[in-house]
Write a protein that holds these residues in place. Structure first.
Motif, PDB file in Angstrom:
ATOM      1  N   ASN A   1       6.132  40.319 -21.327  1.00  0.00           N
ATOM      2  CA  ASN A   1       6.304  39.239 -19.968  1.00  0.00           C
ATOM      3  C   ASN A   1       6.552  38.054 -20.827  1.00  0.00           C
ATOM      4  OD1 ASN A   1       6.362  38.123 -17.331  1.00  0.00           O
ATOM      5  ND2 ASN A   1       4.947  39.908 -16.951  1.00  0.00           N
ATOM      6  N   TYR A   2       7.064  37.306 -19.855  1.00  0.00           N
ATOM      7  CA  TYR A   2       6.864  35.579 -20.191  1.00  0.00           C
ATOM      8  C   TYR A   2       6.793  34.646 -19.176  1.00  0.00           C
ATOM      9  CZ  TYR A   2       8.491  31.594 -23.356  1.00  0.00           C
ATOM     10  OH  TYR A   2       8.668  30.744 -24.166  1.00  0.00           O
ATOM     11  N   ARG A   3       5.681  34.309 -18.995  1.00  0.00           N
ATOM     12  CA  ARG A   3       5.243  33.619 -17.663  1.00  0.00           C
ATOM     13  C   ARG A   3       3.958  32.736 -18.033  1.00  0.00           C
ATOM     14  NH1 ARG A   3       0.506  35.355 -15.927  1.00  0.00           N
ATOM     15  NH2 ARG A   3       0.176  37.595 -15.389  1.00  0.00           N
ATOM     16  N   ASP A   4       3.828  31.544 -17.228  1.00  0.00           N
ATOM     17  CA  ASP A   4       2.543  30.927 -17.247  1.00  0.00           C
ATOM     18  C   ASP A   4       1.495  31.689 -16.564  1.00  0.00           C
ATOM     19  OD1 ASP A   4       1.475  27.905 -16.825  1.00  0.00           O
ATOM     20  OD2 ASP A   4       0.852  29.314 -15.331  1.00  0.00           O
TER      21      ASP A   4
ATOM     22  N   LEU B   1       1.789  27.744 -26.234  1.00  0.00           N
ATOM     23  CA  LEU B   1       3.063  27.224 -26.846  1.00  0.00           C
ATOM     24  C   LEU B   1       2.945  25.640 -26.820  1.00  0.00           C
ATOM     25  CD1 LEU B   1       5.513  29.357 -24.908  1.00  0.00           C
ATOM     26  CD2 LEU B   1       4.333  29.904 -27.240  1.00  0.00           C
ATOM     27  N   LYS B   2       2.213  25.143 -26.163  1.00  0.00           N
ATOM     28  CA  LYS B   2       1.859  23.480 -26.361  1.00  0.00           C
ATOM     29  C   LYS B   2       0.373  23.081 -26.766  1.00  0.00           C
ATOM     30  CE  LYS B   2       5.957  22.250 -23.675  1.00  0.00           C
ATOM     31  NZ  LYS B   2       6.203  21.435 -22.223  1.00  0.00           N
ATOM     32  N   PRO B   3      -0.024  23.540 -27.873  1.00  0.00           N
ATOM     33  CA  PRO B   3      -1.459  23.777 -28.126  1.00  0.00           C
ATOM     34  C   PRO B   3      -2.158  22.466 -27.776  1.00  0.00           C
ATOM     35  CG  PRO B   3      -0.159  24.639 -30.033  1.00  0.00           C
ATOM     36  CD  PRO B   3       0.890  23.940 -29.121  1.00  0.00           C
ATOM     37  N   PRO B   4      -3.429  22.672 -27.186  1.00  0.00           N
ATOM     38  CA  PRO B   4      -4.099  23.667 -27.092  1.00  0.00           C
ATOM     39  C   PRO B   4      -3.738  24.174 -25.402  1.00  0.00           C
ATOM     40  CG  PRO B   4      -5.468  21.888 -26.197  1.00  0.00           C
ATOM     41  CD  PRO B   4      -4.194  21.290 -26.826  1.00  0.00           C
ATOM     42  N   LEU B   5      -2.656  23.632 -24.807  1.00  0.00           N
ATOM     43  CA  LEU B   5      -2.340  24.156 -23.346  1.00  0.00           C
ATOM     44  C   LEU B   5      -0.871  24.975 -23.498  1.00  0.00           C
ATOM     45  CD1 LEU B   5      -3.521  21.030 -21.480  1.00  0.00           C
ATOM     46  CD2 LEU B   5      -4.770  23.192 -21.874  1.00  0.00           C
ATOM     47  N   GLY B   6      -0.172  25.047 -22.459  1.00  0.00           N
ATOM     48  CA  GLY B   6       1.033  25.637 -22.453  1.00  0.00           C
ATOM     49  C   GLY B   6       1.004  27.232 -22.626  1.00  0.00           C
ATOM     50  N   ARG B   7      -0.252  27.665 -21.961  1.00  0.00           N
ATOM     51  CA  ARG B   7      -0.482  28.986 -22.274  1.00  0.00           C
ATOM     52  C   ARG B   7       0.367  29.926 -21.493  1.00  0.00           C
ATOM     53  NH1 ARG B   7      -5.987  27.906 -21.053  1.00  0.00           N
ATOM     54  NH2 ARG B   7      -7.432  27.270 -22.730  1.00  0.00           N
ATOM     55  N   THR B   8       1.131  30.918 -22.128  1.00  0.00           N
ATOM     56  CA  THR B   8       2.043  31.784 -21.498  1.00  0.00           C
ATOM     57  C   THR B   8       1.806  33.349 -21.943  1.00  0.00           C
ATOM     58  OG1 THR B   8       3.777  30.095 -21.995  1.00  0.00           O
ATOM     59  CG2 THR B   8       4.447  32.155 -21.727  1.00  0.00           C
ATOM     60  N   LEU B   9       1.727  34.217 -20.892  1.00  0.00           N
ATOM     61  CA  LEU B   9       1.514  35.454 -21.151  1.00  0.00           C
ATOM     62  C   LEU B   9       2.852  36.115 -21.804  1.00  0.00           C
ATOM     63  CD1 LEU B   9      -0.047  38.153 -20.820  1.00  0.00           C
ATOM     64  CD2 LEU B   9       1.295  38.615 -18.726  1.00  0.00           C
ATOM     65  N   LEU B  10       2.602  36.749 -23.048  1.00  0.00           N
ATOM     66  CA  LEU B  10       3.888  37.199 -23.905  1.00  0.00           C
ATOM     67  C   LEU B  10       3.577  38.785 -23.943  1.00  0.00           C
ATOM     68  CD1 LEU B  10       4.382  34.733 -26.680  1.00  0.00           C
ATOM     69  CD2 LEU B  10       5.256  34.870 -24.474  1.00  0.00           C
ATOM     70  N   VAL B  11       2.525  39.245 -24.177  1.00  0.00           N
ATOM     71  CA  VAL B  11       2.392  40.720 -24.167  1.00  0.00           C
ATOM     72  C   VAL B  11       1.097  40.959 -23.430  1.00  0.00           C
ATOM     73  CG1 VAL B  11       1.759  42.638 -25.796  1.00  0.00           C
ATOM     74  CG2 VAL B  11       3.258  40.783 -26.627  1.00  0.00           C
TER      75      VAL B  11
ATOM     76  N   ARG C   1      -6.791  41.104 -14.050  1.00  0.00           N
ATOM     77  CA  ARG C   1      -6.544  39.795 -13.870  1.00  0.00           C
ATOM     78  C   ARG C   1      -5.044  39.567 -14.241  1.00  0.00           C
ATOM     79  NH1 ARG C   1     -11.330  36.806 -13.062  1.00  0.00           N
ATOM     80  NH2 ARG C   1     -13.496  37.843 -14.173  1.00  0.00           N
ATOM     81  N   ARG C   2      -4.562  38.483 -13.807  1.00  0.00           N
ATOM     82  CA  ARG C   2      -3.151  37.996 -14.164  1.00  0.00           C
ATOM     83  C   ARG C   2      -3.341  37.237 -15.755  1.00  0.00           C
ATOM     84  NH1 ARG C   2      -1.982  33.901  -9.816  1.00  0.00           N
ATOM     85  NH2 ARG C   2      -2.320  35.437  -8.444  1.00  0.00           N
ATOM     86  N   TYR C   3      -4.698  36.822 -15.901  1.00  0.00           N
ATOM     87  CA  TYR C   3      -5.154  36.281 -17.178  1.00  0.00           C
ATOM     88  C   TYR C   3      -5.143  37.312 -18.262  1.00  0.00           C
ATOM     89  CZ  TYR C   3      -5.596  32.591 -14.019  1.00  0.00           C
ATOM     90  OH  TYR C   3      -5.542  31.540 -12.989  1.00  0.00           O
ATOM     91  N   HIS C   4      -5.115  38.527 -18.053  1.00  0.00           N
ATOM     92  CA  HIS C   4      -5.160  39.572 -19.153  1.00  0.00           C
ATOM     93  C   HIS C   4      -4.085  39.778 -19.836  1.00  0.00           C
ATOM     94  CE1 HIS C   4      -8.940  41.621 -17.006  1.00  0.00           C
ATOM     95  NE2 HIS C   4      -9.275  40.585 -17.744  1.00  0.00           N
ATOM     96  N   GLY C   5      -4.226  39.611 -21.449  1.00  0.00           N
ATOM     97  CA  GLY C   5      -2.983  40.005 -22.153  1.00  0.00           C
ATOM     98  C   GLY C   5      -3.451  40.201 -23.630  1.00  0.00           C
ATOM     99  N   LEU C   6      -2.750  40.798 -24.238  1.00  0.00           N
ATOM    100  CA  LEU C   6      -2.938  41.066 -25.817  1.00  0.00           C
ATOM    101  C   LEU C   6      -2.363  39.973 -26.419  1.00  0.00           C
ATOM    102  CD1 LEU C   6      -1.840  44.667 -27.046  1.00  0.00           C
ATOM    103  CD2 LEU C   6      -3.999  43.257 -27.122  1.00  0.00           C
TER     104      LEU C   6
END
Length: 677
Positions: free
Chosen positions: A151-154, A51-61, A41-46
């Motif tokens: 990475n660094y994306r929504d 970044l804007k709790p509880p939203l602003g979710r950003t894939l970093l690793v 999934r695009r939503y998978h990540g470590l």
């Protein structure tokens, strides 16, 4: 207690990639992936940071590429599927055992006689993920290499690199990655590994689930750093991915292991202490993953804080909300209020419920609760008729559990104002019809009930008119006001008059020709006789406006036509628009979302309605048992959002859904309480 798999699951890619794990940080961020280690999934990540709790979710690793050198031989522990759909390497074949310790995923990799443990957890309240590798068994040292893919994306997006250059620099204990000048820095750290900077793009990761969902399914990730360490038998290495510098893995792990305290507290407050099965205890832990902090915004938005609260003090106390589902939902008003009793009261945490109720009171506007807080931080969206009515039920349940007169006094004026707005009309033509006292809602182009799928201008299930569950909730809200008014010294007669009028008119919903209720009255095309599960709420809510015989009729038709192992279908299979499979591109999926797809959360109201009609706890509990097995599939340790309406009812949608977990817990405890009487 625990969920465990051996090689019979982990060693076969089809089974290992269909099971996903989830770790959360209490502020909306998370880590998630498949047991196989494969991105699907695009939503998978470590590290998917809020970044804007509880939203602003950003894939970093995205993941780690892990390689072991032991006794002169190399073992690759990671797994990838590429754009040509070739899988390489096959690291899942090295997994000897996987288990959940509470909600913490733990793998054991067997490399000859060496046994390497890997566990993943997050620091609560911080965008920080820890990965620990512990060499439990070996006859000689083991060399471990970790290649961090960043990475660094929504989290809804995907990345095609096109030469993107990130700034990568050494820092104490690791590497700092800055995706672009104003981006939040990412720190990759380790307590004992040597770190080296890299900048190598890996192109064409294939995301199989996104392909199935008809979305972009190819993505690139950047190999930003390499960590290397030599592990002696009995030693370990901790890798950290964080938006802040510093290592504190032991404290974070201790915090994660405090889940036992959560269970101990639940046992001390629950009535079912002796014979509670392990799967219910697992749901108590799963429930905690959805509860997150939501800071109050400044008062210049024109909404008043609850009486006596300052913004700073409110944030200090910790305002709470509920994430509707992982991996892609934020906090939704409807989902929050439906989930609140099961996630907080059923788990013995009324103080969390209190905080959530106060948080949402902050955002009531024109007699409505917001349905959604957009990711980008825009103004809340007020586009639901039922979220506000579910708020009354949440308040009622909270007061019944606590007798908290202080909070009731604070909230009652807001509740009274909501009733006034609904009587005189608010947004989207939501108003009380003076001719019958029922609540009307809707206008062209909007979807206001929980059946809210919309594709472009196409509202799949508009349900304009007088939906049955909305009016069952309206009736219960009026009765709730009648009962609560006396506790705060306010007159109750007017609310009772309104409730009596609804009760007198509710018989209009009964369809003598079919022997069950209309789904919607007085719609643009008349009354809608489609068999949908919404009528179950006219039986499951605390007060039913239906006769006993009609209550039984509703339960029986829902059992025969709508019931599946994991919930109720959203439309009867004999309806010409029924769709029993949920899949394909967005338009196809949204077209099926409420046209036959089975919803897990509806098993709770069905069980409560069945219990009310038949008073048979043993049989009612049997309807919940398939959910115990489901904990081992899809999102392991949690319960899914939706399922195919057709057998074998394959799980779809979110791997962990708040209201599914909440309603199963609430129904189980209701059965237990009935048995103790």
């Amino acid at each position: 207690m625990g969920i465990e798999f051996g090689r019979e699951i982990c060693g076969t890619l089809a089974t290992a990639e269909s099971r996903e794990w989830l770790v959360t940080n209490g502020i909306g961020g998370y880590a998630s992936g498949t047991i196989a280690g494969l991105l699907t999934r695009r939503y998978h990540g470590l590290l998917v940071a809020a970044l804007k709790p509880p939203l602003g979710r950003t894939l970093l690793v995205a993941k780690l590429h892990e390689t072991v050198r032991y006794d002169g031989r190399f073992y690759r522990l990671h797994t990838n599927r590429w754009a040509d759909e070739i899988v390489d390497p096959h690291g899942y074949r090295q997994i000897e055992h996987f288990q959940l310790e509470g909600t913490t995923p733990v793998w054991h990799f067997a490399c000859a006689d060496a046994l390497l443990e890997k566990r993943v957890w997050m620091q609560q309240g911080h965008n920080t993920t820890y990965v620990r590798y512990h060499l439990h068994r070996a006859t000689q040292p083991l060399e471990l290499t970790l290649r961090a893919m960043v990475n660094y994306r929504d989290y809804h997006g995907s990345t095609q690199a096109y030469g993107w250059q990130m700034a990568i620099a050494p820092v104490e204990s690791g590497i700092c990655v800055t995706a672009y000048p104003k981006a939040t820095p990412l720190y990759l750290l380790s307590d004992r590994a040597t770190a080296a900077a890299n900048h190598i793009w890996y192109y064409g990761f294939d995301l199989a689930v996104e392909r199935y969902r008809g979305l972009s399914h190819r993505e690139d990730h950047l190999h930003a750093a390499t960590f290397e360490a030599r592990l002696e038998p009995g030693t370990w290495l901790t890798f950290v991915a964080s938006t802040k510098a510093g290592l504190n893995g032991e404290a974070a792990l201790t915090s994660q292991q405090d889940q036992q305290n959560l269970l101990d507290h639940w046992h001390s407050t629950s009535t079912c202490q002796n014979q509670t099965p392990d799967w219910i205890k697992q749901l108590v832990l799963a429930a905690d993953q959805f509860v997150v902090h939501r800071p109050f915004t400044s008062p210049d938005v024109g909404l008043a804080l609850p009486q006596g609260l300052e913004v700073g003090r409110a944030n200090q106390l910790g305002s709470r909300t509920i994430i509707a589902g992982y991996p892609w939902f934020g906090d939704w008003g409807r989902d929050t209020m439906i989930s609140l009793p099961g996630l907080t009261l059923s788990t013995g945490r009324p103080e969390v419920a209190r905080s959530i109720l106060r948080t949402y009171a902050r955002y009531v506007d024109q007699g409505m609760l917001p349905n959604r807080f957009p990711d980008a931080g825009e103004a809340p969206e007020y586009n639901t008729v039922d979220a506000t009515l579910w708020y009354f039920e949440a308040v009622r349940a909270y007061y019944a559990a606590t007798g908290d007169d202080g909070l009731l006094s604070e909230l009652f004026p807001i509740l009274a104002e909501i009733i006034e707005w609904h009587c005189r009309s608010t947004r989207y033509n939501i108003h009380r019809d003076p001719s019958d006292g029922l609540l009307y809602a809707g206008e062209a182009g909007v979807q206001l009930t929980w059946m809210d799928a919309k594709v472009g201008d196409w509202v799949v299930t508009p349900r304009t008119g007088k939906p049955i569950e909305v009016n069952a909730l309206w009736y219960n809200a009026l009765l709730t006001m009648t009962k609560l008014a006396g506790h705060v010294g306010q007159p109750a007669a007017a609310y009772q008059v309104l409730a009596d009028r609804v009760s007198q008119s509710f018989g209009r919903f009964w369809n003598n020709a079919t022997g069950y209720c209309y789904d919607v009255l007085d719609g643009p095309d008349g009354d809608d006789a489609s068999l949908r599960p919404n009528q179950i709420f006219a039986v499951s809510l605390p007060a039913s406006p239906l006769t006993v015989a009609r209550q039984q009729g509703v339960v029986e038709v829902c059992a025969r036509k709508l019931l599946t192992s994991y919930g109720l279908r959203s439309l009867a299979p004999d309806h010409p628009q029924y769709q029993g499979h949920y899949g394909g591109a967005p338009r196809q999926r949204d077209g099926a979302y409420h046209q036959g797809t089975a919803w897990g959360w509806l098993i709770g109201p069905f069980v409560l309605a069945h219990l009310r009609v038949y008073k048979n706890p043993t049989q009612a509990r049997q309807f919940l048992q398939p959910m115990a097995d489901h904990l081992y599939a899809h999102g392991v340790g949690s319960l899914s959002e939706i399922f195919d309406g057709d057998a074998p009812m394959t799980p779809r949608g979110c791997i962990a859904q708040a209201w599914t977990v909440a309603e199963v817990l609430r129904a189980w405890l209701a059965i237990d309480q009935l048995q103790e009487r």
